[in-house]
Write a protein that holds these residues in place. Sequence first.
Motif, PDB file in Angstrom:
ATOM      1  N   ALA A 333      54.493  -1.550  13.721  1.00 33.90           N
ATOM      2  CA  ALA A 333      55.082  -2.896  13.812  1.00 33.90           C
ATOM      3  C   ALA A 333      54.027  -3.923  14.239  1.00 33.90           C
ATOM      4  CB  ALA A 333      56.249  -2.898  14.795  1.00 33.90           C
ATOM      5  N   ASP A 334      53.144  -3.520  15.149  1.00 34.85           N
ATOM      6  CA  ASP A 334      52.121  -4.452  15.639  1.00 34.85           C
ATOM      7  C   ASP A 334      51.073  -4.788  14.595  1.00 34.85           C
ATOM      8  OD1 ASP A 334      53.347  -4.543  17.991  1.00 34.85           O
ATOM      9  OD2 ASP A 334      51.955  -3.213  19.064  1.00 34.85           O
ATOM     10  N   ASP A 335      50.997  -3.958  13.533  1.00 31.20           N
ATOM     11  CA  ASP A 335      50.002  -4.232  12.500  1.00 31.20           C
ATOM     12  C   ASP A 335      50.350  -5.475  11.693  1.00 31.20           C
ATOM     13  OD1 ASP A 335      48.535  -2.021  13.182  1.00 31.20           O
ATOM     14  OD2 ASP A 335      49.539  -0.704  11.736  1.00 31.20           O
ATOM     15  N   VAL A 336      51.635  -5.811  11.631  1.00 29.32           N
ATOM     16  CA  VAL A 336      52.043  -6.905  10.752  1.00 29.32           C
ATOM     17  C   VAL A 336      51.446  -8.248  11.177  1.00 29.32           C
ATOM     18  CG1 VAL A 336      54.010  -8.144   9.786  1.00 29.32           C
ATOM     19  CG2 VAL A 336      54.074  -5.658   9.957  1.00 29.32           C
ATOM     20  N   PRO A 337      51.610  -8.659  12.448  1.00 24.63           N
ATOM     21  CA  PRO A 337      50.962  -9.921  12.854  1.00 24.63           C
ATOM     22  C   PRO A 337      49.448  -9.864  12.648  1.00 24.63           C
ATOM     23  CG  PRO A 337      52.335  -9.038  14.644  1.00 24.63           C
ATOM     24  CD  PRO A 337      52.404  -8.057  13.530  1.00 24.63           C
ATOM     25  N   GLU A 338      48.905  -8.690  12.852  1.00 20.26           N
ATOM     26  CA  GLU A 338      47.454  -8.516  12.699  1.00 20.26           C
ATOM     27  C   GLU A 338      47.032  -8.710  11.238  1.00 20.26           C
ATOM     28  OE1 GLU A 338      44.361  -8.792  14.403  1.00 20.26           O
ATOM     29  OE2 GLU A 338      46.019  -8.246  15.748  1.00 20.26           O
ATOM     30  N   LEU A 339      47.880  -8.248  10.328  1.00 20.98           N
ATOM     31  CA  LEU A 339      47.595  -8.411   8.896  1.00 20.98           C
ATOM     32  C   LEU A 339      47.543  -9.885   8.497  1.00 20.98           C
ATOM     33  CD1 LEU A 339      49.721  -5.660   7.168  1.00 20.98           C
ATOM     34  CD2 LEU A 339      47.355  -6.241   6.590  1.00 20.98           C
ATOM     35  N   TYR A 340      48.535 -10.651   8.985  1.00 24.54           N
ATOM     36  CA  TYR A 340      48.513 -12.087   8.676  1.00 24.54           C
ATOM     37  C   TYR A 340      47.240 -12.723   9.221  1.00 24.54           C
ATOM     38  CZ  TYR A 340      53.607 -11.993   7.674  1.00 24.54           C
ATOM     39  OH  TYR A 340      54.849 -11.759   7.159  1.00 24.54           O
ATOM     40  N   ARG A 341      46.874 -12.330  10.440  1.00 24.66           N
ATOM     41  CA  ARG A 341      45.680 -12.924  11.051  1.00 24.66           C
ATOM     42  C   ARG A 341      44.431 -12.563  10.267  1.00 24.66           C
ATOM     43  NH1 ARG A 341      48.506 -12.914  16.125  1.00 24.66           N
ATOM     44  NH2 ARG A 341      48.270 -10.674  16.441  1.00 24.66           N
ATOM     45  N   LEU A 342      44.355 -11.293   9.868  1.00 21.24           N
ATOM     46  CA  LEU A 342      43.198 -10.858   9.078  1.00 21.24           C
ATOM     47  C   LEU A 342      43.106 -11.658   7.783  1.00 21.24           C
ATOM     48  CD1 LEU A 342      43.114  -6.950   9.185  1.00 21.24           C
ATOM     49  CD2 LEU A 342      41.285  -8.535   9.867  1.00 21.24           C
ATOM     50  N   ALA A 343      44.245 -11.835   7.139  1.00 29.83           N
ATOM     51  CA  ALA A 343      44.265 -12.571   5.873  1.00 29.83           C
ATOM     52  C   ALA A 343      43.851 -14.021   6.095  1.00 29.83           C
ATOM     53  CB  ALA A 343      45.654 -12.503   5.246  1.00 29.83           C
ATOM     54  N   ALA A 344      44.321 -14.603   7.212  1.00 24.97           N
ATOM     55  CA  ALA A 344      43.960 -15.996   7.507  1.00 24.97           C
ATOM     56  C   ALA A 344      42.465 -16.089   7.785  1.00 24.97           C
ATOM     57  CB  ALA A 344      44.761 -16.503   8.690  1.00 24.97           C
ATOM     58  N   GLN A 345      41.985 -15.123   8.522  1.00 22.54           N
ATOM     59  CA  GLN A 345      40.575 -15.122   8.867  1.00 22.54           C
ATOM     60  C   GLN A 345      39.678 -14.989   7.631  1.00 22.54           C
ATOM     61  OE1 GLN A 345      39.675 -12.033  11.670  1.00 22.54           O
ATOM     62  NE2 GLN A 345      38.397 -13.482  12.800  1.00 22.54           N
ATOM     63  N   SER A 346      40.179 -14.255   6.651  1.00 24.50           N
ATOM     64  CA  SER A 346      39.401 -14.066   5.418  1.00 24.50           C
ATOM     65  C   SER A 346      39.556 -15.263   4.486  1.00 24.50           C
ATOM     66  CB  SER A 346      39.879 -12.804   4.698  1.00 24.50           C
ATOM     67  OG  SER A 346      41.137 -13.056   4.077  1.00 24.50           O
ATOM     68  N   ARG A 347      40.346 -16.265   4.924  1.00 26.45           N
ATOM     69  CA  ARG A 347      40.640 -17.462   4.123  1.00 26.45           C
ATOM     70  C   ARG A 347      41.374 -17.079   2.841  1.00 26.45           C
ATOM     71  NH1 ARG A 347      38.380 -22.504   5.468  1.00 26.45           N
ATOM     72  NH2 ARG A 347      38.032 -22.257   7.665  1.00 26.45           N
ATOM     73  N   GLY A 348      42.307 -16.187   3.034  1.00 21.17           N
ATOM     74  CA  GLY A 348      43.114 -15.732   1.908  1.00 21.17           C
ATOM     75  C   GLY A 348      44.409 -16.520   1.800  1.00 21.17           C
ATOM     76  N   VAL A 349      45.418 -15.876   1.190  1.00 21.03           N
ATOM     77  CA  VAL A 349      46.677 -16.560   0.959  1.00 21.03           C
ATOM     78  C   VAL A 349      47.810 -15.530   1.008  1.00 21.03           C
ATOM     79  CG1 VAL A 349      46.566 -16.306  -1.557  1.00 21.03           C
ATOM     80  CG2 VAL A 349      47.792 -18.241  -0.572  1.00 21.03           C
ATOM     81  N   PHE A 350      49.006 -15.990   1.401  1.00 19.64           N
ATOM     82  CA  PHE A 350      50.168 -15.102   1.379  1.00 19.64           C
ATOM     83  C   PHE A 350      50.986 -15.426   0.144  1.00 19.64           C
ATOM     84  CE2 PHE A 350      54.529 -13.867   2.303  1.00 19.64           C
ATOM     85  CZ  PHE A 350      54.345 -12.570   2.774  1.00 19.64           C
ATOM     86  N   VAL A 351      51.326 -14.379  -0.631  1.00 21.54           N
ATOM     87  CA  VAL A 351      52.111 -14.615  -1.838  1.00 21.54           C
ATOM     88  C   VAL A 351      53.453 -13.899  -1.715  1.00 21.54           C
ATOM     89  CG1 VAL A 351      52.200 -14.438  -4.343  1.00 21.54           C
ATOM     90  CG2 VAL A 351      49.996 -14.708  -3.189  1.00 21.54           C
ATOM     91  N   ASN A 352      54.514 -14.652  -1.925  1.00 23.11           N
ATOM     92  CA  ASN A 352      55.843 -14.058  -2.014  1.00 23.11           C
ATOM     93  C   ASN A 352      56.291 -14.235  -3.464  1.00 23.11           C
ATOM     94  OD1 ASN A 352      58.606 -13.712  -2.166  1.00 23.11           O
ATOM     95  ND2 ASN A 352      59.050 -14.643  -0.181  1.00 23.11           N
ATOM     96  N   PRO A 353      56.260 -13.143  -4.256  1.00 22.41           N
ATOM     97  CA  PRO A 353      56.596 -13.294  -5.677  1.00 22.41           C
ATOM     98  C   PRO A 353      58.072 -13.039  -5.984  1.00 22.41           C
ATOM     99  CG  PRO A 353      55.571 -11.160  -5.284  1.00 22.41           C
ATOM    100  CD  PRO A 353      55.778 -11.790  -3.933  1.00 22.41           C
TER     101      PRO A 353
END
Length: 712
Positions: A333-353
């Motif tokens: 469960a704790d990995d989820v917030p970490e995933l968003y942070r990692l993605a933000a840090q990589s200057r990525g994007v979240f996609v909800n298709p």
Amino acid sequence: MSKQHGFYIQLISIHGLIRAHNLELGRDADTGGQIKYVLELATALAQHPDVERVDLLTRQVFSNKLDPGYATQTEPLAKGANIVRLACGPKRYLRKEALWPYLDSFADATLQHVKKIGRIPDLIHSHYADAGYVASAVSSLLSVPMVHTGHSLGRVKRQRLLDKGLRAHAIETQYAMTQRIEAEEMALDNAAAVIASTQQEVEEQYEIYDNYTPKRISVIPPGVDLTRFSPPTSLRKNTSIEAELSRFLKDPDKPMVLTISRADPRKNIATLVRAYGENQALRKKANLVIVAGEREDIMSMEKTSRRVLQELLLLIDYYDLHGLVAYPKKHRADDVPELYRLAAQSRGVFVNPALTEPFGLTLLEAAASGLPIIAPNDGGPRDILAHCKNGVLIDPLDSKNMSVQILKAISNKATWQQWSLNGIAGVAQHYTWTGHVDSYINIVKERISKHQQATRTVVAKSRLATAERLLVCDIDNTLVGDNAALRKLSDQLRCMGDRVAFGVATGRTIESTLRELRKWGAPTPDVFITSVGSEIRYGSKLTEDFGWQQHNDYRWQPRAVYDAMREFSGLKLQHSGEQRRHKISFNVDPKKAPKIREIRQHLRQKDIHVKLIYSHQAYLDILPIRTSKGTAVRHVALKWGFPLDQVLVAGDSGNDEEMLSGHTLGVVVGNHSPELKKLRGREQIYFAEGQYAEGVLEGIQHYGFLDKNPTR
Ligand code: GLC
Ligand code: MG
């Protein structure tokens, strides 16, 4: 507004398992999102400076299979907020579809709670159809405004089940759908405001209701508990999920295109893989990270998720995305917030298709983490992007455009930065409970003050809910008859203010009661028991007691009564205005008419079970078996929480007999008719010397009824 004079808000959410800590979300179908919502709302409301007290009313449950806490009457939730559990129907846990027969008793328990704490709420807010039913009744009895939140709606659910191929009849027996929809209509009828979470909910759900009034519906998105989701800090931790991703990715430092959802066909993950797979520039620039739940062995999963995952793996292979796509098997469960942070840090994007998205919690979590979003052009995302301006809306079926938008989002540094900041700020502004409650109180304040203005002129807030004692007088030859005495009685009542509620109990119809009271300038009753107890109304709005009407239907066969009574002479039906739904009345010629005993016997032999009431040797009333002024007084006392020895009743004739006997404080005025003589010497029935209202005053004196501490 100081806290001492702040609002008292009652939230009603009846079904499911509600407790302050360690929510058992998902334990059963009724313990889900709504439960979390009402608890968070109650807590947040109590923190608002204009709110003094919040009670979250729910059903009390006793079961040795469950935490005994669910039987506790009052459980503190936060400062100023309590969970209050009310008894309703059987003690055991009941699923929400089985609660319908017990909701009237929940409403009565709510009134008794009000009496117990001695305070009428300023607002009642119901959640879901069952509470909507209760709040409609209680808010109209107490004359306070009501707010309703549907959470989900019966008409929509019925349609979905029909589309799935279920039979109308099966839906009815399993879901009590007609009752639910009727309760929803009733709630919409009564509510001063309806609160919805998204604009789409308003347009697609509420619109199909008969009582759809868009101007009364406000969209306030729920607050999201975002304490777990925050933007990355400069300190980079080596998280376990990072290690997990690096097992898949050749170059883990590239911007991350992240999606998180269940493995459900409606979530449309396949189109995202196609979008990524087909766009060479995107493949070069970014990694794709897919978190689609957890899996052990895909082959043994249930069919729909299995198909989704199989397709995913086949597509990855088809586009040859090895080293470019990560699809971890497991995460904590704790990995989820970490995933968003990692993605933000990589200057990525979240996609909800997803094909449809009514709300979109993951989008808010991403936004709060500073990760721009790309989401379907549907209800939830439309609202989120209107508030946060942190990404773009797409057509989830157009893979080509999807890939173009993703590439744009991660390529333009300035836009990315702006979106990232907008998301963090937008969520903080629009999607917190504090923000929710601010908007809520603004809306509600206006409704409460409108209501108060209205009530000041036409409707008095009911005294029944808070008064300690209740005086009930018959009208003819008791309350009225002596003008001077009536004045004295009115004055005494006025001096008691809100401490004593006043009612009349009469054989007259409501219309003739109102006329007669006006003629004599009598005090305005808080409760009207009319037509010999068969009708009860409250307040100056004359709100009917529907529960009492239902009670009266029991075994009532008016046609059979009319037929059977035709056989007697000496009885003449009174004029048609006196014949009511639950009262059939005759004028009696005592010389020609049979004895009451004979009439009773005759009816019983015909299997007709009714109550016969004979007054002034001139009138015969036939009522349902459970109906009389006496049972009506008891119903009122029970409903509003008056112990019977705090109820003084006064009368002069036969139809008063039942309310005079028993535990009530009875007063028979000096000018009574002969049929009451037999009550002499009975406990707690005082025979006054004084006539009319003078007799009532004498009785009041006798019992010390208006004293600070009555002698009895
Ligand atoms: C009132 C009613 C009448 C009833 C009588 C006795 O006069 O108008 O219908 O029969 O009371 O209860
Ligand atoms: Mg009378």
